[in-house]
Write a protein that holds these residues in place. Structure first.
Motif, PDB file in Angstrom:
ATOM      1  N   PHE A   1       9.333  -0.060  -3.246  1.00 23.10           N
ATOM      2  CA  PHE A   1       8.691   1.199  -3.604  1.00 23.10           C
ATOM      3  C   PHE A   1       8.135   1.893  -2.344  1.00 23.10           C
ATOM      4  O   PHE A   1       8.339   3.084  -2.128  1.00 23.10           O
TER       5      PHE A   1
ATOM      6  N   ALA B   1       9.468   5.339  -0.495  1.00 26.68           N
ATOM      7  CA  ALA B   1       8.574   6.481  -0.281  1.00 26.68           C
ATOM      8  C   ALA B   1       8.545   6.870   1.195  1.00 26.68           C
ATOM      9  O   ALA B   1       8.585   8.056   1.542  1.00 26.68           O
TER      10      ALA B   1
ATOM     11  N   SER C   1      12.969   5.656  -9.866  1.00 29.97           N
ATOM     12  CA  SER C   1      11.801   6.476 -10.182  1.00 29.97           C
ATOM     13  C   SER C   1      11.419   7.326  -8.976  1.00 29.97           C
ATOM     14  O   SER C   1      11.153   8.516  -9.103  1.00 29.97           O
ATOM     15  N   VAL C   2      11.404   6.708  -7.797  1.00 29.05           N
ATOM     16  CA  VAL C   2      10.997   7.437  -6.594  1.00 29.05           C
ATOM     17  C   VAL C   2      11.970   8.579  -6.300  1.00 29.05           C
ATOM     18  O   VAL C   2      11.570   9.669  -5.906  1.00 29.05           O
TER      19      VAL C   2
END
Lengths: 334, 557
Positions: free
Chosen positions: A145, A149, A279-280
């Protein structure tokens, strides 16, 4: 060979049955239910209860499980409560995105990891070796994650080199055949779409490849080191075989067996990592859908997706096992 | 030898990486290439939304993200002024109700055309109302017709298990005049006629979907609701496509729209479920606007040239005091002490986005019926401590439930709000037992009175005070755990008062009674933040989050 494949596929049935029991009852143990997200905040307790009743959630749990099994027997996973569409349709719509991303990540991991691991082993103790070892340690340690990002902040936001999200730019026109954007665009000759789809795959692919890349690099390095010390390598070299032949046919080929096993097992971590990466990057695959379904207690969708993933996982590992025969002539499928 | 091979391999890899980057950069460029013409005609306006729509037939849902899309495709009889909360004409130019509030007459606009070429008339409107009223079988599940049942009651023939009372009586058409008769007056009218769920579809669409069925509460939506081709409305945009895999809905301008044509030709709603990802997509230029920006992102976005216009507030966040679960709360002095203990201004100043304000009652000041004369409870921890001590509940341990996995437009950064309130209450002598819960567990827990204290709120459907107060205080409930006939009777009276001005007066009175009784503490009203790229001319932003996308455009360079 055929019997072996059939046997492996038949083994799926008890495995899936066990999984269905586990998942079904585990999901029902979670507090709450879909009636709380399907109705607005002002819905009364009576209205929520009425919806539970209509959804069949007040039936005894064994009855609910029996109904689920009956549907499963017809390969019907029911309908997603959050989107109101058949679970199977949701899966087939979204699976190509995740598969494309997973393949991209695995390609990066294999194409970089195997050569890197190989040369690190050949030049043991060198700067390249130390960098590979340290790099793979980092790859495993950094959460997907966070890496996703960071990549986005640097390459999409600050530098503006790569797109920050999606599989294609919003509104891009393309012809869909299989759902795999790269493949479809090559088949239809829409090469501008191919370029765009590849561009959109770079950042999520890199993020998702971090763990497989680290594992493959380390395994290749360790495996090559072990093989390099074997008598048959020394014999081959002393026989005066071409170094290229020794490296590819004697060293690399033998060193690949544990790496291939790892690749099969890494499919699971790729699918798990996809939940976060998708999702990111708003990638719209099965990962992000499972996440949203869990939030909404969308029982049919969670169950259906996890069962289908289990099937895919087993099939991928079967294919990996079958590929052993390509690398080790001693392995024969019976 | 090996050295040279490594170098060669490195060179090859470098060429590969550079090549891939060049290719992707080219891709990036080509996507951002706006061409030479008017951007409004050549470039789609892409708006990032947190979830995909559920259906293109809005009668089947209560979902705000679905309504955001369908509002651009269909019209309703009444509407809200762009950027405001006043009810104005939609498909109806004029409307009036009979004195008893039982008959609502609408005069439709002339020359309104549906996307499929049909003309709007009274028959078309009544065909829609009759369709909803005659739903059968699984269509009657609240999963599909929640708003119909809440606003217009039951159906022509209720199925077994559906006990909603029928409120809708009939719809009569005479040319461009439509008369809708209801069984009893309600504060929900005329607001209900402005709700996106009651969108008017073309008679041709209704004919095509007549035989489509929903067979059970968990069954799939009919196919026609999931893409273009069947449904036609009268809105400024028509459906062009819905890519479910990419979670992307594309709308194209309808050139025969009865009002001003949409400024941008192509409008795309693109789902980006993750809050940070939405912001990053805007910053990277992949989208041109998005809603529900995190309060913490607002200032950084503004500093970087992005536009975050402030909406008027139209919601309420409150702290509920459950009197049945915690009998000590039945003592008014204890409730008043808790109200004095909480520093609401600090919550507004440090957590809520710009435009947020402390709430003095259970409705925002933008709603008719808000009263200036309610009892207020200023932050006074010393007084609160004294009152807690006087009431003999010093050291009392109370459960305080808060939600961990979601936020609401009225309740961003829930945990931060919870922490401020908890520490304030502990400061004056209460002992807080935190109960973190997921939304799914939270709602049943609060509904069934399992939490002594909890945070919840409401965003209004339309400008009607009863839509706020009636949501909570029209009956005894486990959510609040109190009996107060004065409040319940007042609510019932308000619901049956057809005259809006008279109703506003009674609502103001009700606000005063409620704030004297203090069933909970209204905390704040806060506008959910909406953000746009610097090169966009935004539409007027709406307190009801009902933005008209026909008014958005790219700024001229």
């Amino acid at each position: 060979m055929f019997r072996y494949i059939l046997k492996r596929l038949l083994q799926l049935i008890p495995a899936l049955f066990g999984l269905s029991i586990l998942l079904f009852f585990w999901l029902r143990l979670l507090p709450g239910g879909p009636e709380n997200t399907l109705l607005p905040d002002d819905a009364s307790a009576q209205q929520r209860e009425a919806l539970r009743e209509s959804l069949g959630l007040n039936e005894p749990i064994i009855v609910q499980y029996g109904l689920f099994l009956k549907r499963l027997g017809e390969f019907d996973f029911g309908n997603s409560l959050q989107t109101g569409r058949p679970v199977m349709e949701e899966f087939t719509t979204r699976f190509p995105a995740t598969a494309e991303l997973a393949i991209a990540a695995m390609l990066i991991a294999v194409c970089v990891g195997i050569p890197l691991g190989y040369f690190a082993a050949r030049k043991r103790g060198s700067f390249l070796d130390s960098s590979a070892v340290a790099g793979s340690l980092l790859g495993i340690c950094i959460p997907v994650f966070f890496l996703a990002a960071m990549l986005k902040v640097v390459f999409a936001e600050k530098l503006g080199w790569l797109p920050s999200a999606f599989r294609l730019g919003a509104g891009a026109r393309f012809t869909e055949i299989t759902g795999f954007r790269v493949l479809d665009s090559v088949l239809t000759g829409e090469f501008d779409v191919t370029v765009s789809a590849l561009g959109h795959l770079i950042l999520p692919g890199l993020a998702l490849s971090s763990i497989p890349l680290a594992v493959i690099t380390r395994m290749t390095r360790a495996s090559v080191l072990e093989v390099l010390g074997q008598d048959y390598v020394r014999t081959a070299e002393s026989k005066g075989l071409q170094p290229t032949v020794v490296r590819t046919r004697h060293v690399l080929r033998n060193a690949m067996l544990p790496v291939i096993t790892a690749i099969g097992l890494l499919t699971g971590s790729l699918l798990a990592g996809a939940v976060l990466t998708e999702s990111v990057f708003a990638f719209g695959g099965i990962g992000s859908f499972i996440y949203e379904s869990t939030q909404q207690r969308d029982y049919p969708a969670i169950l259906g997706f996890l069962m289908l993933i289990a099937i895919i996982y087993v099939v991928v590992n079967l294919l990996v096992d079958l590929s052993y025969t390509l690398f080790d002539p001693r392995v024969r499928v019976r | 030898m090996l050295q040279s091979r490594v170098t060669r391999l490195g060179r090859t890899a470098l060429i590969g990486i550079v090549g891939a980057l060049a290719v992707s950069l080219a891709g990036c460029e080509s996507e951002r290439d706006t061409g030479d013409g008017d951007r409004n005609e050549t470039e789609p306006f892409v708006f990032g939304v947190p979830t995909d729509a559920r259906t293109l037939d809005p009668i089947f849902t209560t979902d705000g993200e679905t309504f955001r899309v369908t509002r651009q495709i269909y019209d309703t009889l009444l509407d809200h002024e762009p950027g405001g909360k006043e009810i104005v004409g939609g498909l109806a130019e004029d409307w009036e109700s009979s004195d008893d509030g039982l008959e609502w007459t609408f005069q439709l606009r002339e020359g309104v055309t549906f996307h499929d070429g049909e003309e709007l008339d009274g028959e078309a409107v009544c065909a829609n109302f009759d369709r909803w009223h005659n739903f059968e079988g699984a269509y009657q599940d609240t999963n599909f017709t929640y708003y119909w049942q809440n606003m217009f009651g039951g159906f022509a023939e209720n199925e077994e298990g559906v006990d909603t009372e029928e409120k809708f009586r009939s719809c009569t058409a005479d040319g461009l005049t439509v008369t809708i008769e209801v069984a009893e007056p309600s504060a929900s009218y005329p607001g209900a006629f402005s709700m996106a769920t009651f969108a008017i579809l073309s008679p041709g669409s209704l004919e095509q979907i007549e035989d489509d069925e929903i067979t059970s509460a968990d069954s799939a939506f009919p196919d026609y609701t999931q893409g273009e081709g069947v449904l036609a409305g009268t809105g400024p945009y028509q459906i062009s496509g819905w890519d479910h895999g990419s979670q992307e809905i594309t709308l194209e301008r309808f050139d025969d729209y009865w009002g001003d044509n949409a400024k941008v030709k192509t409008l795309i709603f693109k789902t980006i479920s993750e809050e940070t990802a939405r912001r990053q997509a805007l910053e990277a230029g992949d989208i041109h606007g998005y809603d529900l920006a995190a309060p913490g992102d607002v200032e950084p976005l503004k500093e970087n040239g992005f536009q975050v216009p402030t909406r008027d507030v139209f919601n309420i966040l409150y702290l509920a005091f459950q009197q049945e679960t915690t009998p000590e709360f039945a003592d008014l002095e204890v409730r008043q002490a808790m109200a004095h203990a909480v520093d609401r201004q600090r919550i507004v100043d440090t957590i809520l986005p710009e435009g947020g304000e402390v709430a003095s009652q259970f409705m925002p000041p933008t709603v008719d019926g808000w009263s200036e004369d309610v009892t207020t409870y200023d932050y006074d921890p010393e007084l609160a401590e004294e009152m807690i001590s006087d009431a003999g509940v010093d050291g009392l341990t109370v459960d305080f439930c808060y939600v961990t996995d979601t936020s609401r437009p009225y309740m961003p950064a829930v945990r931060d709000i919870f922490e401020i309130i908890s520490s304030d209450l502990e400061e004056v002598g209460l002992s807080i037992d935190p109960k973190p819960m997921e939304w799914d567990q939270y709602i049943p827990a609060t509904n069934s009175g399992q939490c002594s204290l909890y945070l919840l709120g409401w965003t209004g459907d339309f400008n009607e005070g009863y839509n706020f107060l009636g949501t909570w205080f029209d009956r005894p409930s486990d959510e609040w755990g109190f009996e107060n006939d004065e409040i319940f009777d007042l609510m019932s009276e308000i619901d049956r008062t057809p005259d809006p001005e008279e109703r506003a007066g009674k609502l103001a009175e009700a606000n005063e009674v409620i704030m004297d009784f203090l069933p909970g503490l209204p905390i704040s009203s806060s506008p959910p933040a909406i953000a746009f790229a610097p090169d966009v001319e935004p539409m007027d932003v709406s307190p009801l989050t009902q933005e008209v996308f026909a008014d958005v455009s790219f700024a001229e360079e």
